[in-house]
Design an enzyme around this catalytic site. Structure first.
Site, PDB file in Angstrom:
ATOM      1  N   ASN A   9       0.865  -1.182   0.000  1.00  0.00           N
ATOM      2  CA  ASN A   9       0.000   0.000   0.000  1.00  0.00           C
ATOM      3  C   ASN A   9       0.897   1.225   0.000  1.00  0.00           C
ATOM      4  OD1 ASN A   9      -1.792   2.051   0.484  1.00  0.00           O
ATOM      5  ND2 ASN A   9      -2.285   1.440   2.574  1.00  0.00           N
ATOM      6  N   LYS A  11       0.073   4.224  -0.230  1.00  0.00           N
ATOM      7  CA  LYS A  11      -0.552   5.422   0.351  1.00  0.00           C
ATOM      8  C   LYS A  11      -0.337   6.591  -0.621  1.00  0.00           C
ATOM      9  CE  LYS A  11       0.018   3.248   4.786  1.00  0.00           C
ATOM     10  NZ  LYS A  11       0.272   3.328   6.213  1.00  0.00           N
ATOM     11  N   HIS A  94      -9.476   1.534   5.239  1.00  0.00           N
ATOM     12  CA  HIS A  94      -8.158   1.669   5.862  1.00  0.00           C
ATOM     13  C   HIS A  94      -8.218   2.628   7.049  1.00  0.00           C
ATOM     14  CE1 HIS A  94      -3.926   2.635   6.410  1.00  0.00           C
ATOM     15  NE2 HIS A  94      -3.685   1.477   5.830  1.00  0.00           N
ATOM     16  N   GLU A  96      -6.368   4.941   7.953  1.00  0.00           N
ATOM     17  CA  GLU A  96      -6.136   6.362   7.644  1.00  0.00           C
ATOM     18  C   GLU A  96      -7.387   7.002   7.055  1.00  0.00           C
ATOM     19  OE1 GLU A  96      -2.572   5.575   5.470  1.00  0.00           O
ATOM     20  OE2 GLU A  96      -1.549   5.139   7.364  1.00  0.00           O
ATOM     21  N   GLU A 152      -5.417  -4.465  10.998  1.00  0.00           N
ATOM     22  CA  GLU A 152      -4.398  -3.438  11.128  1.00  0.00           C
ATOM     23  C   GLU A 152      -4.626  -2.686  12.432  1.00  0.00           C
ATOM     24  OE1 GLU A 152      -2.465  -2.443   7.156  1.00  0.00           O
ATOM     25  OE2 GLU A 152      -4.030  -0.997   7.501  1.00  0.00           O
ATOM     26  N   GLY A 158       2.513   2.754  10.788  1.00  0.00           N
ATOM     27  CA  GLY A 158       3.450   3.851  10.600  1.00  0.00           C
ATOM     28  C   GLY A 158       4.164   4.254  11.881  1.00  0.00           C
ATOM     29  N   SER A 198       3.492  -1.771  10.476  1.00  0.00           N
ATOM     30  CA  SER A 198       4.939  -1.843  10.669  1.00  0.00           C
ATOM     31  C   SER A 198       5.532  -3.202  10.297  1.00  0.00           C
ATOM     32  CB  SER A 198       5.304  -1.464  12.116  1.00  0.00           C
ATOM     33  OG  SER A 198       4.905  -0.140  12.401  1.00  0.00           O
TER      34      SER A 198
HETATM   35  P1  13P Z   1       3.053   0.701   7.831  1.00  0.00           P
HETATM   36  O1  13P Z   1       3.548  -0.610   7.259  1.00  0.00           O
HETATM   37  O2  13P Z   1       3.767   1.907   7.303  1.00  0.00           O
HETATM   38  O3  13P Z   1       2.983   0.651   9.342  1.00  0.00           O
HETATM   39  O4  13P Z   1       1.549   0.855   7.314  1.00  0.00           O
HETATM   40  C1  13P Z   1       0.685  -0.206   7.477  1.00  0.00           C
HETATM   41  C2  13P Z   1      -0.505   0.072   6.655  1.00  0.00           C
HETATM   42  O5  13P Z   1      -1.288   0.949   6.933  1.00  0.00           O
HETATM   43  C3  13P Z   1      -0.690  -0.751   5.450  1.00  0.00           C
HETATM   44  O6  13P Z   1      -1.887  -0.442   4.828  1.00  0.00           O
END
Ligand code: 13P
Length: 242
Positions: A9, A11, A94, A96, A152, A158, A198
């Site tokens: 992903n 983002k 997601h 976010e 997640e 992140g 992560s």
């Molecule tokens: P990270 O791997 O940067 O923690 O993000 C996880 C995520 O949101 C994958 O969609």
């Protein structure tokens, strides 16, 4: 037997130039991998990514889609538009989206249904905040949100702080148990539950060791092609159904 799925992903990262070089590296390595591999770049990069990935074993996904098939929704992208391009997956719900854009379980579910109507495979994300985990609400949050899933934990996204393999397996087992109640044994056994938060090359093998952890949704560490390939190769290719 569930095939492991590893999804990048991106983002809000990437350029047309970067997706070309990235996919060339990924495609060269993906052929040898048993796992299913998906790249979800931003919408603007989908046409370029699809062109490059045609005929390869890398599938292309979108990071979101709208719940209506068309309409007056400025700035949104409908699932049939993605399907027309050749997009095969859609990430929905997601954290976010939930955190920054007011996504709820209800809107995420509506988006997931739209994606399915258009023939897209849905990667439905759900997970608890740190406050919810500390308050013992993890399983209640998962139960509320379940469709098909990527677990997640929001405190692990992140942050560099991943769930322990035991925490991931425990949450995934609970999700599959609930899926069994809702959808029956067969669907629950087919359901692939990915872990996200992560994920890095050096923690992938441990996280994917859990019997109910059927893949990874990778954010930051997916931006580097070599690092993402290391993640793909670190996990098993398949998980035999329980
Ligand atoms: P990270 O791997 O940067 O923690 O993000 C996880 C995520 O949101 C994958 O969609």
């Amino acid at each position: 037997v569930r095939r492991i799925l590893v999804c990048a992903n991106w983002k809000m990262h990437g350029t047309v130039a970067s997706v070309q070089a990235y996919l060339e590296t990924l495609i060269a390595q993906a052929g040898a991998a048993d796992a299913e591999i998906v790249l979800c770049p931003p919408f603007t990069l989908l046409p370029a990514a699809l062109l490059i990935a045609t005929g390869s074993s890398v599938a292309i996904g979108a990071q979101n889609c709208h719940w209506a098939d068309k309409g007056a929704f400025t700035g949104e992208v409908a699932a049939p538009m993605l399907a027309e391009l050749g997009v095969r997956f859609a990430i929905v719900g997601h954290s976010e989206r939930r955190h920054h854009f007011g996504e709820t379980d209800a809107t995420a579910a509506a988006r997931a249904q739209a994606a399915q109507r258009a023939g897209l495979a849905v990667i439905f994300c759900l997970g608890e905040t740190l406050a919810q985990r500390d308050a013992g609400e993890t399983f209640a949050v998962l139960e509320r949100g379940l469709l098909v899933g990527a677990y997640e934990p929001r405190w692990a996204i992140g942050t560099g702080r991943n769930a322990t393999p035991a925490q991931a397996q425990e949450a995934h087992t609970a999700l599959r148990r609930r899926a069994r109640e809702l959808f029956g044994d067969e669907a629950a056994e087919r359901l692939r539950i990915l872990y996200g938060g992560s994920v890095k090359p050096d923690n992938t093998a441990a996280l994917l060791a859990g019997n109910d952890v059927d893949g990874a949704l990778v954010g930051g560490a997916s931006l580097d092609a070599e690092g993402f390939c290391a993640i793909i190769h670190a996990g098993p290719g398949r998980r035999s159904g329980a």
